[in-house]
Write an enzyme that holds these catalytic residues in place. Structure first.
Site, PDB file in Angstrom:
ATOM      1  CE1 TYR A  81      58.410  38.662  38.344  1.00  0.00           C
ATOM      2  CE2 TYR A  81      59.772  36.723  38.048  1.00  0.00           C
ATOM      3  CZ  TYR A  81      58.892  37.462  38.802  1.00  0.00           C
ATOM      4  OH  TYR A  81      58.474  36.999  40.026  1.00  0.00           O
ATOM      5  CG  LEU A 223      69.427  36.028  49.062  1.00  0.00           C
ATOM      6  CD1 LEU A 223      70.296  36.212  47.814  1.00  0.00           C
ATOM      7  CD2 LEU A 223      70.236  35.362  50.171  1.00  0.00           C
ATOM      8  CB  ILE A 263      63.177  31.003  43.948  1.00  0.00           C
ATOM      9  CG1 ILE A 263      62.022  31.752  44.640  1.00  0.00           C
ATOM     10  CG2 ILE A 263      62.753  29.598  43.577  1.00  0.00           C
ATOM     11  CD1 ILE A 263      60.857  32.071  43.697  1.00  0.00           C
ATOM     12  CG  ASN A 275      73.231  32.969  46.350  1.00  0.00           C
ATOM     13  OD1 ASN A 275      73.768  33.531  47.305  1.00  0.00           O
ATOM     14  ND2 ASN A 275      72.582  33.624  45.406  1.00  0.00           N
TER      15      ASN A 275
HETATM   16  N1  NAP Z   1      55.677  35.652  43.215  1.00  0.00           N
HETATM   17  C1  NAP Z   1      56.010  36.908  43.474  1.00  0.00           C
HETATM   18  O1  NAP Z   1      55.166  37.794  43.632  1.00  0.00           O
HETATM   19  C2  NAP Z   1      57.478  37.246  43.601  1.00  0.00           C
HETATM   20  C3  NAP Z   1      57.861  38.464  44.193  1.00  0.00           C
HETATM   21  C4  NAP Z   1      59.222  38.724  44.322  1.00  0.00           C
HETATM   22  C5  NAP Z   1      60.158  37.826  43.847  1.00  0.00           C
HETATM   23  N2  NAP Z   1      59.746  36.652  43.249  1.00  0.00           N
HETATM   24  C6  NAP Z   1      60.749  35.680  42.727  1.00  0.00           C
HETATM   25  O2  NAP Z   1      61.732  35.445  43.716  1.00  0.00           O
HETATM   26  C7  NAP Z   1      63.019  35.761  43.188  1.00  0.00           C
HETATM   27  C8  NAP Z   1      63.944  36.256  44.279  1.00  0.00           C
HETATM   28  O3  NAP Z   1      63.397  37.350  44.966  1.00  0.00           O
HETATM   29  P1  NAP Z   1      63.992  38.835  44.843  1.00  0.00           P
HETATM   30  O4  NAP Z   1      64.629  39.014  43.531  1.00  0.00           O
HETATM   31  O5  NAP Z   1      62.884  39.743  45.240  1.00  0.00           O
HETATM   32  O6  NAP Z   1      65.056  38.946  46.014  1.00  0.00           O
HETATM   33  P2  NAP Z   1      66.277  38.100  46.615  1.00  0.00           P
HETATM   34  O7  NAP Z   1      66.516  36.857  45.874  1.00  0.00           O
HETATM   35  O8  NAP Z   1      66.014  38.051  48.074  1.00  0.00           O
HETATM   36  O9  NAP Z   1      67.490  39.128  46.404  1.00  0.00           O
HETATM   37  C9  NAP Z   1      68.039  39.401  45.160  1.00  0.00           C
HETATM   38  C10 NAP Z   1      69.161  40.409  45.404  1.00  0.00           C
HETATM   39  O10 NAP Z   1      70.172  39.774  46.199  1.00  0.00           O
HETATM   40  C11 NAP Z   1      71.433  39.958  45.597  1.00  0.00           C
HETATM   41  N3  NAP Z   1      72.239  38.748  45.820  1.00  0.00           N
HETATM   42  C12 NAP Z   1      72.087  37.530  45.277  1.00  0.00           C
HETATM   43  N4  NAP Z   1      73.017  36.674  45.749  1.00  0.00           N
HETATM   44  C13 NAP Z   1      73.779  37.382  46.603  1.00  0.00           C
HETATM   45  C14 NAP Z   1      74.901  37.075  47.376  1.00  0.00           C
HETATM   46  N5  NAP Z   1      75.424  35.841  47.392  1.00  0.00           N
HETATM   47  N6  NAP Z   1      75.456  38.053  48.150  1.00  0.00           N
HETATM   48  C15 NAP Z   1      74.941  39.303  48.151  1.00  0.00           C
HETATM   49  N7  NAP Z   1      73.855  39.659  47.422  1.00  0.00           N
HETATM   50  C16 NAP Z   1      73.293  38.698  46.657  1.00  0.00           C
HETATM   51  C17 NAP Z   1      71.156  40.167  44.143  1.00  0.00           C
HETATM   52  O11 NAP Z   1      72.180  40.977  43.598  1.00  0.00           O
HETATM   53  P3  NAP Z   1      72.855  40.617  42.185  1.00  0.00           P
HETATM   54  O12 NAP Z   1      71.763  40.769  41.168  1.00  0.00           O
HETATM   55  O13 NAP Z   1      73.937  41.634  42.087  1.00  0.00           O
HETATM   56  O14 NAP Z   1      73.375  39.212  42.279  1.00  0.00           O
HETATM   57  C18 NAP Z   1      69.821  40.908  44.164  1.00  0.00           C
HETATM   58  O15 NAP Z   1      70.038  42.294  44.320  1.00  0.00           O
HETATM   59  C19 NAP Z   1      62.706  36.791  42.099  1.00  0.00           C
HETATM   60  O16 NAP Z   1      63.774  36.934  41.198  1.00  0.00           O
HETATM   61  C20 NAP Z   1      61.469  36.181  41.494  1.00  0.00           C
HETATM   62  O17 NAP Z   1      61.826  35.108  40.629  1.00  0.00           O
HETATM   63  C21 NAP Z   1      58.436  36.339  43.142  1.00  0.00           C
END
Ligand code: NAP
Length: 296
Positions: A81, A223, A263, A275
């Site tokens: 990351y 999300l 997460i 959240n």
């Molecule tokens: N193992 C893997 O292969 C893998 C793959 C993907 C992700 N992950 C992990 O999972 C975590 C989360 O997944 P993700 O980042 O893909 O997506 P997510 O958590 O589903 O979505 C993140 C997005 O949602 C927005 N957000 C957060 N809280 C919000 C709220 N209360 N209202 C509106 N929008 C909101 C954030 O915007 P802001 O930044 O503006 O708050 C960001 O753009 C990652 O950060 C990573 O640690 C792991």
């Protein structure tokens, strides 16, 4: 040999005393029981896009700090990351409060050789400013050495105290079955996979398999990466009824079984606060039915 119903999963009613923090002891936040009995918060914080200029760094760091103060003490990161910058940011945030945090990082598959995993883990620990991880995951399988080598590497790190436990990510059922055929493979503590209201594919096979074998799921992108999922009309309806945001409902939905850790990533303190409302939100059968109809 593959073992069936090897362990019990359980939903902890409270995370009391989890990391010895007074704040945690006073909450009744949902938690998930890991195979070794450790209770971890069911709601954590992701970090994929942190420290990459999407928000001012100070705002992202504050978001993580607010999350920790609200009980989102499981923090998920990975060596890839931001090329290590996410781990460095987390290192700054957890300095002085490492004992409150359940720290998860991931190794790149091509680093998961006997010597490579030692170097990768040492580099992650250095960026995070800590001497141990609580959970170390293989980020995905493709490109990794054979699973026997991966398990041996993880077990060596565990024996050295550099990680408390290990697990996998993006493993399907056949990958999990291959892993459980390896000696020691059934020590896998979690499988981190994509799971949200718009992507329920794992419910067909992987989720039941993991529940049967006592492997908790870590739901990533809960999300839907902040996109169309959060604008769904059914989600808005349930959120209005509970007087919370759609994001809080989406997160409570991913945690509803008691076997999944969620997460979400948030780059602002306000998003983190929204959240965190999921911690005290219990969805009713009616909510869950409405969401099922709204996300067909
Ligand atoms: N193992 C893997 O292969 C893998 C793959 C993907 C992700 N992950 C992990 O999972 C975590 C989360 O997944 P993700 O980042 O893909 O997506 P997510 O958590 O589903 O979505 C993140 C997005 O949602 C927005 N957000 C957060 N809280 C919000 C709220 N209360 N209202 C509106 N929008 C909101 C954030 O915007 P802001 O930044 O503006 O708050 C960001 O753009 C990652 O950060 C990573 O640690 C792991």
């Amino acid at each position: 040999m593959m073992q069936l119903t090897r362990r019990q999963l359980g939903l902890g009613a409270a995370a009391a005393g989890l990391f010895g923090s007074r704040a945690m002891a006073q909450t009744t936040a949902p938690s998930v029981k890991l195979p070794d009995g450790a209770q971890v918060p069911a709601l954590g914080q992701g970090s994929w896009h942190l420290a990459q200029g999407r928000h001012p760094a100070a705002e992202e760091e504050e978001a993580l700090r607010v999350g920790i103060s609200l009980g989102l003490t499981l923090i998920d990161t990975a060596e890839i990351y931001g090329g290590g910058r996410a781990e460095q940011m987390i290192g700054r945030v957890i300095a002085g409060q490492r004992d409150k945090v359940f720290l998860v990082s991931k190794v790149r598959p091509d680093h998961a050789t006997a010597s490579g995993i030692q170097q990768a883990c040492a580099a992650s620990l250095s960026r995070l400013g800590t001497d141990h991880l609580d959970l170390y995951l293989l980020h995905w399988r493709n490109g990794a050495p054979d699973l026997g080598t991966v398990v041996a590497g993880f077990e060596a790190l565990r024996a050295e105290g550099r990680t408390r436990r290990w697990g996998v990510s993006n493993f399907g059922v056949s990958d999990m079955e291959d892993l459980f055929r390896i000696r020691g493979g059934d020590a896998c503590a979690a499988n981190q996979v994509r799971y949200n209201l718009d992507d329920r594919g794992i419910e067909r096979d992987l989720l039941p398999w993991c529940e049967r074998h006592g492997v908790p799921i870590m739901a990533y992108s809960p999300l839907g990466q902040g996109g169309a999922l959060l604008r769904n009309a059914a989600l808005a309806g349930v959120a209005a009824r509970h007087k919370v945001t759609p994001a809080a409902v989406a997160l409570a939905w991913t945690m509803r079984s008691g076997h999944a850790i969620s997460i979400p990533e948030a780059g602002s303190p306000n998003h983190v606060r929204e959240n965190a409302a999921a911690l005290s939100l219990r969805l009713t059968d009616q909510d869950v039915s409405e969401l099922a109809r709204g996300f067909t």
